[in-house]
Motif scaffolding. Sequence first.
Motif, PDB file in Angstrom:
ATOM      1  N   TRP A 207      17.717 -24.967  33.090  1.00  0.00           N
ATOM      2  CA  TRP A 207      17.184 -24.418  31.845  1.00  0.00           C
ATOM      3  C   TRP A 207      18.249 -24.460  30.753  1.00  0.00           C
ATOM      4  CZ3 TRP A 207      12.099 -23.297  32.427  1.00  0.00           C
ATOM      5  CH2 TRP A 207      11.640 -22.996  33.703  1.00  0.00           C
ATOM      6  N   ASP A 208      17.830 -24.846  29.552  1.00  0.00           N
ATOM      7  CA  ASP A 208      18.706 -24.748  28.390  1.00  0.00           C
ATOM      8  C   ASP A 208      18.738 -23.278  27.980  1.00  0.00           C
ATOM      9  OD1 ASP A 208      20.020 -24.781  25.970  1.00  0.00           O
ATOM     10  OD2 ASP A 208      19.002 -26.575  25.223  1.00  0.00           O
ATOM     11  N   SER A 209      19.850 -22.627  28.252  1.00  0.00           N
ATOM     12  CA  SER A 209      19.947 -21.178  28.049  1.00  0.00           C
ATOM     13  C   SER A 209      20.258 -20.794  26.612  1.00  0.00           C
ATOM     14  CB  SER A 209      21.016 -20.601  28.976  1.00  0.00           C
ATOM     15  OG  SER A 209      22.243 -21.275  28.789  1.00  0.00           O
ATOM     16  N   ARG A 210      20.284 -21.769  25.716  1.00  0.00           N
ATOM     17  CA  ARG A 210      20.492 -21.456  24.305  1.00  0.00           C
ATOM     18  C   ARG A 210      19.143 -21.067  23.704  1.00  0.00           C
ATOM     19  NH1 ARG A 210      23.282 -27.075  22.802  1.00  0.00           N
ATOM     20  NH2 ARG A 210      21.343 -27.695  23.840  1.00  0.00           N
ATOM     21  N   LEU A 211      18.945 -19.772  23.536  1.00  0.00           N
ATOM     22  CA  LEU A 211      17.662 -19.261  23.053  1.00  0.00           C
ATOM     23  C   LEU A 211      17.394 -19.712  21.622  1.00  0.00           C
ATOM     24  CD1 LEU A 211      17.862 -15.634  24.477  1.00  0.00           C
ATOM     25  CD2 LEU A 211      16.367 -17.471  25.289  1.00  0.00           C
ATOM     26  N   GLY A 212      16.133 -19.971  21.314  1.00  0.00           N
ATOM     27  CA  GLY A 212      15.743 -20.377  19.976  1.00  0.00           C
ATOM     28  C   GLY A 212      15.130 -19.248  19.169  1.00  0.00           C
ATOM     29  N   LYS A 213      14.745 -19.566  17.929  1.00  0.00           N
ATOM     30  CA  LYS A 213      14.128 -18.615  17.006  1.00  0.00           C
ATOM     31  C   LYS A 213      15.024 -17.398  16.763  1.00  0.00           C
ATOM     32  CE  LYS A 213       9.421 -20.013  18.218  1.00  0.00           C
ATOM     33  NZ  LYS A 213       8.091 -19.579  18.676  1.00  0.00           N
ATOM     34  N   VAL A 214      16.318 -17.677  16.654  1.00  0.00           N
ATOM     35  CA  VAL A 214      17.296 -16.613  16.432  1.00  0.00           C
ATOM     36  C   VAL A 214      17.477 -16.397  14.934  1.00  0.00           C
ATOM     37  CG1 VAL A 214      19.701 -15.913  16.747  1.00  0.00           C
ATOM     38  CG2 VAL A 214      18.478 -17.093  18.591  1.00  0.00           C
ATOM     39  N   CYS A 215      17.322 -15.156  14.521  1.00  0.00           N
ATOM     40  CA  CYS A 215      17.497 -14.785  13.118  1.00  0.00           C
ATOM     41  C   CYS A 215      18.927 -14.296  12.907  1.00  0.00           C
ATOM     42  CB  CYS A 215      16.505 -13.691  12.724  1.00  0.00           C
ATOM     43  SG  CYS A 215      14.782 -14.096  13.079  1.00  0.00           S
ATOM     44  N   LEU A 216      19.649 -14.913  11.977  1.00  0.00           N
ATOM     45  CA  LEU A 216      21.032 -14.550  11.708  1.00  0.00           C
ATOM     46  C   LEU A 216      21.177 -14.101  10.257  1.00  0.00           C
ATOM     47  CD1 LEU A 216      24.118 -14.525  12.391  1.00  0.00           C
ATOM     48  CD2 LEU A 216      24.153 -16.907  11.578  1.00  0.00           C
ATOM     49  N   THR A 217      21.784 -12.941  10.087  1.00  0.00           N
ATOM     50  CA  THR A 217      22.090 -12.439   8.747  1.00  0.00           C
ATOM     51  C   THR A 217      23.561 -12.048   8.700  1.00  0.00           C
ATOM     52  OG1 THR A 217      19.854 -11.580   8.478  1.00  0.00           O
ATOM     53  CG2 THR A 217      21.526 -10.738   6.983  1.00  0.00           C
ATOM     54  N   ILE A 218      24.286 -12.528   7.684  1.00  0.00           N
ATOM     55  CA  ILE A 218      25.674 -12.133   7.472  1.00  0.00           C
ATOM     56  C   ILE A 218      25.780 -11.583   6.049  1.00  0.00           C
ATOM     57  CG2 ILE A 218      28.072 -12.893   7.403  1.00  0.00           C
ATOM     58  CD1 ILE A 218      27.361 -15.102   9.324  1.00  0.00           C
ATOM     59  N   ALA A 219      26.181 -10.335   5.942  1.00  0.00           N
ATOM     60  CA  ALA A 219      26.234  -9.669   4.640  1.00  0.00           C
ATOM     61  C   ALA A 219      27.191 -10.388   3.688  1.00  0.00           C
ATOM     62  CB  ALA A 219      26.652  -8.214   4.813  1.00  0.00           C
ATOM     63  N   ARG A 220      26.831 -10.349   2.407  1.00  0.00           N
ATOM     64  CA  ARG A 220      27.627 -10.942   1.334  1.00  0.00           C
ATOM     65  C   ARG A 220      27.796 -12.452   1.513  1.00  0.00           C
ATOM     66  NH1 ARG A 220      32.290  -6.717  -0.694  1.00  0.00           N
ATOM     67  NH2 ARG A 220      30.891  -4.938  -1.048  1.00  0.00           N
ATOM     68  N   SER A 221      26.767 -13.084   1.979  1.00  0.00           N
ATOM     69  CA  SER A 221      26.781 -14.540   2.075  1.00  0.00           C
ATOM     70  C   SER A 221      25.440 -15.057   1.593  1.00  0.00           C
ATOM     71  CB  SER A 221      27.027 -14.995   3.517  1.00  0.00           C
ATOM     72  OG  SER A 221      25.834 -14.900   4.269  1.00  0.00           O
ATOM     73  N   SER A 222      25.423 -16.315   1.184  1.00  0.00           N
ATOM     74  CA  SER A 222      24.174 -16.926   0.748  1.00  0.00           C
ATOM     75  C   SER A 222      23.554 -17.766   1.856  1.00  0.00           C
ATOM     76  CB  SER A 222      24.428 -17.803  -0.488  1.00  0.00           C
ATOM     77  OG  SER A 222      25.386 -18.813  -0.183  1.00  0.00           O
ATOM     78  N   ALA A 223      24.072 -17.587   3.088  1.00  0.00           N
ATOM     79  CA  ALA A 223      23.498 -18.321   4.217  1.00  0.00           C
ATOM     80  C   ALA A 223      22.048 -17.914   4.386  1.00  0.00           C
ATOM     81  CB  ALA A 223      24.288 -18.019   5.487  1.00  0.00           C
ATOM     82  N   LYS A 224      21.160 -18.904   4.440  1.00  0.00           N
ATOM     83  CA  LYS A 224      19.733 -18.616   4.519  1.00  0.00           C
ATOM     84  C   LYS A 224      19.353 -18.209   5.934  1.00  0.00           C
ATOM     85  CE  LYS A 224      18.516 -21.763   0.755  1.00  0.00           C
ATOM     86  NZ  LYS A 224      17.734 -22.960   0.348  1.00  0.00           N
ATOM     87  N   ASN A 225      18.519 -17.194   6.017  1.00  0.00           N
ATOM     88  CA  ASN A 225      18.062 -16.713   7.314  1.00  0.00           C
ATOM     89  C   ASN A 225      16.631 -17.191   7.527  1.00  0.00           C
ATOM     90  OD1 ASN A 225      17.433 -15.431   9.643  1.00  0.00           O
ATOM     91  ND2 ASN A 225      17.480 -13.352   8.809  1.00  0.00           N
ATOM     92  N   SER A 226      16.475 -18.288   8.218  1.00  0.00           N
ATOM     93  CA  SER A 226      15.140 -18.821   8.468  1.00  0.00           C
ATOM     94  C   SER A 226      14.735 -18.687   9.927  1.00  0.00           C
ATOM     95  CB  SER A 226      15.088 -20.293   8.053  1.00  0.00           C
ATOM     96  OG  SER A 226      16.086 -21.027   8.747  1.00  0.00           O
ATOM     97  N   CYS A 227      15.513 -17.911  10.690  1.00  0.00           N
ATOM     98  CA  CYS A 227      15.238 -17.677  12.121  1.00  0.00           C
ATOM     99  C   CYS A 227      15.129 -18.989  12.897  1.00  0.00           C
ATOM    100  CB  CYS A 227      13.962 -16.840  12.299  1.00  0.00           C
ATOM    101  SG  CYS A 227      14.108 -15.149  11.662  1.00  0.00           S
ATOM    102  N   ASN A 228      15.977 -19.940  12.529  1.00  0.00           N
ATOM    103  CA  ASN A 228      15.974 -21.224  13.239  1.00  0.00           C
ATOM    104  C   ASN A 228      17.279 -21.458  13.998  1.00  0.00           C
ATOM    105  OD1 ASN A 228      17.651 -21.582  11.074  1.00  0.00           O
ATOM    106  ND2 ASN A 228      16.960 -23.671  10.610  1.00  0.00           N
TER     107      ASN A 228
END
Length: 760
Positions: free
Chosen positions: A639-660
């Motif tokens: 099994w590929d143990s790298r889970l998908g649909k992970v939502c990432l948020t980092i404060a004070r950044s413009s990184a987009k959180n698209s849960c991908n």
Amino acid sequence: MTTQFWEKSREINATLTNLLFKPVRRRVLLGLSKLHVVSQQTSPLIHQGWWLLRKRLLPLLCLISFFAVLLLNSFAPAVAQLPPQPRQEIRGVWLSGNDFSVFRNRSQVLAAMSQLRQLNFNTVYPVVWNDGYTQYPSAIMQKMGIPFFFKGIDGQDVIADIITQARKQGLLAIPWFEFGFMVPLTSELASSHPDWLTQKRDGTQTSISAAGEVAWLNPFHPEVQKFISQLVMEVITQYDADGVQFDDHTSLPVEFGYDKYTISLYTQETGNPPPPNPQAQAWIKWRADKITAFMVDLHQTVKARKPNAIFSVAPNYYDFAYKLQLQDWLNWVRLGIVDELVMQVYRNDLESFIAQITRPEILETQQIIPTGIGIIAGLRNRPVSIPQIQSQVEAVQQRGLGIGFFYYESLWDIAPEPAAQRQSAFAALFPNSALRDISQNTPRQPTFNTISLPLYPKPSLGQRVRGYFLEMAIAGGQPRRILLDTGSAGLRVPQEFLGNAPIQKTGQNIKEVLSDGTILEGELVYTNVRFGLIPTAEAVPVQIVTSRQCTAQKPNCSAKSGAPFSGIVGVNYFEKSLPYNPLRKLPGNLSNGFIVIGNGGSNNNGSLILGLTADNQAGFKMASWSQQPEINGVPGNRWDSRLGKVCLTIARSSAKNSCNGRMIADTATINGLTEFKSASTAGKLKPGVLGSANAVKVAINGIFDYSLIPGTRDGFNRWNLSISPQAELTIFVNTGIAFFDKYDVLFDQVNGKQGFRSRR
């Protein structure tokens, strides 16, 4: 596996036994010609008083026994749920050192085996290890300079003769290691290896046993373990024996264990010296577990040579065996390493005899393996009448148990009745034939579906800021605390972790690059592995690491420090090549998955729960892995143990959180990590260590919601960020070990799922 119930039952049973019964202990001085019995006398008045007390308390005992059986069914569900299976009946007799004068003569061996077959016996247990000597010509003993005295009249190998004639008659011949770790203090073995002996707290080295005054080989010493293992394997190989049996002396009296080696080992493993009270519960358990571990390793070695060999044990009743001899044979049965059990119950009183053969541990054991009761047929200076033997055999057979008689010569040659009368009576005990066949002796599995093992916060070798370390033994070696890595697959250890068990070399040199840039290089081998007391069902691939260096891209990897390598056990199911996750080869239900429970950042132990059940999966929210193609040599699903649909948020950044994003929960990564494939995806964030203003939030909707304020504490709140154009994934998150402070994490290799349970 919990033992609380059995701890309580041992205390209750011991108290009742002391109150109600007067045990008749075997007092046998085993030499070449004589048995001595020490009998205990009581006055008629005292005897009458005890009889009245016993008679009055018997109803209470019956009531307690009834509830004990009910409790047993609730505390051992795996046993209760086992489907009934036909088990071969044991009809055996021990061929002791006292019988040697008979079996030195070939014609008498032939006659004895023929007669036993005619009387429908099916098993003989010839003694091969007694009084510090082997009863067979041993190359191991010869190399040590220890003489051999036990040739037949014609100079023949008596053990070979017995085994050959027994097989011709259709009898199983299971060599019996009667003395176990026991040895005379004046023997050549004890004299030439004084460092192999253990001692009491006051420095004395002997105890009074059934064989008189004896010393004890230290069962915790690796050289002693190697010696006994070599003798066992010599017998299995030299005679292609049907099995091997261990007596009640494959144990250690509870007063022993205060020698320098054991004190040092206990102190090293626990941080404290042994307690002065030899009956302190933790001290008893530590020593009993060490003997159990040796028996597990020995069982693996025997089965590797001859898979259908019978691994037989002939102990005393459990209260006595565990509390006074550190012999946890019930745990051996539950672990699946015992193929047959013959419990010694040598006493005259029928009421006391029946009480012993109906103990809960016997009721449990006979549901799993062939189980018999050792009955004394007589001694040279204390013959036993045939009516006593008949009544005890009847009681045993009524309860579906087998029988082992101690010993051959007392069956009819040393007896109060004429030999012909005795033989006629024995013929009536077994009117029908019941031959045994070792081809039906297939590998067993533990009787439990799940077990919890400690995860230690420190390794056996080297230093590490944080980690979870699992105690393992490789190739029969000493237990080592090895780094648990849920982010990689395969067992990788240094050469010094290996013991003396067989190793299958492949000649294949492999490399593994760790996430910190460390390159591990070494040969791939196959060998037996033990997790705590749990052995793998077969040999597993292991990388023997002989070289460590850093990649050019990461020159400051862990190899640069020069610190000793503590080993890595990768338990991920996303293998790219060999070696694979060794948990795949655990027996039975224990191989279906596991749960990691952290220590919350304390110095306490965490837990690794092996074997998923409906009960221990309660409260987990599940996310799915994606299945991968099979790889040659890797058993089970990948099994590929790298889970998908992970939502990432980092404060004070413009990184987009698209849960991908994709993520992994990794016990072996000290700090959290976010890896971006491109700078544009990372927004304004720069590679390096995040500050406290960059609060991190990682979530999978409906599964878990993890947040962390970055700081400077390695292993607790430090979070790294990297930008890698060569990265496979657009956004990848490794939550690091601190994640396990807030969530218990489940790994289901059967269904391809990962579970999360909040610890808040």
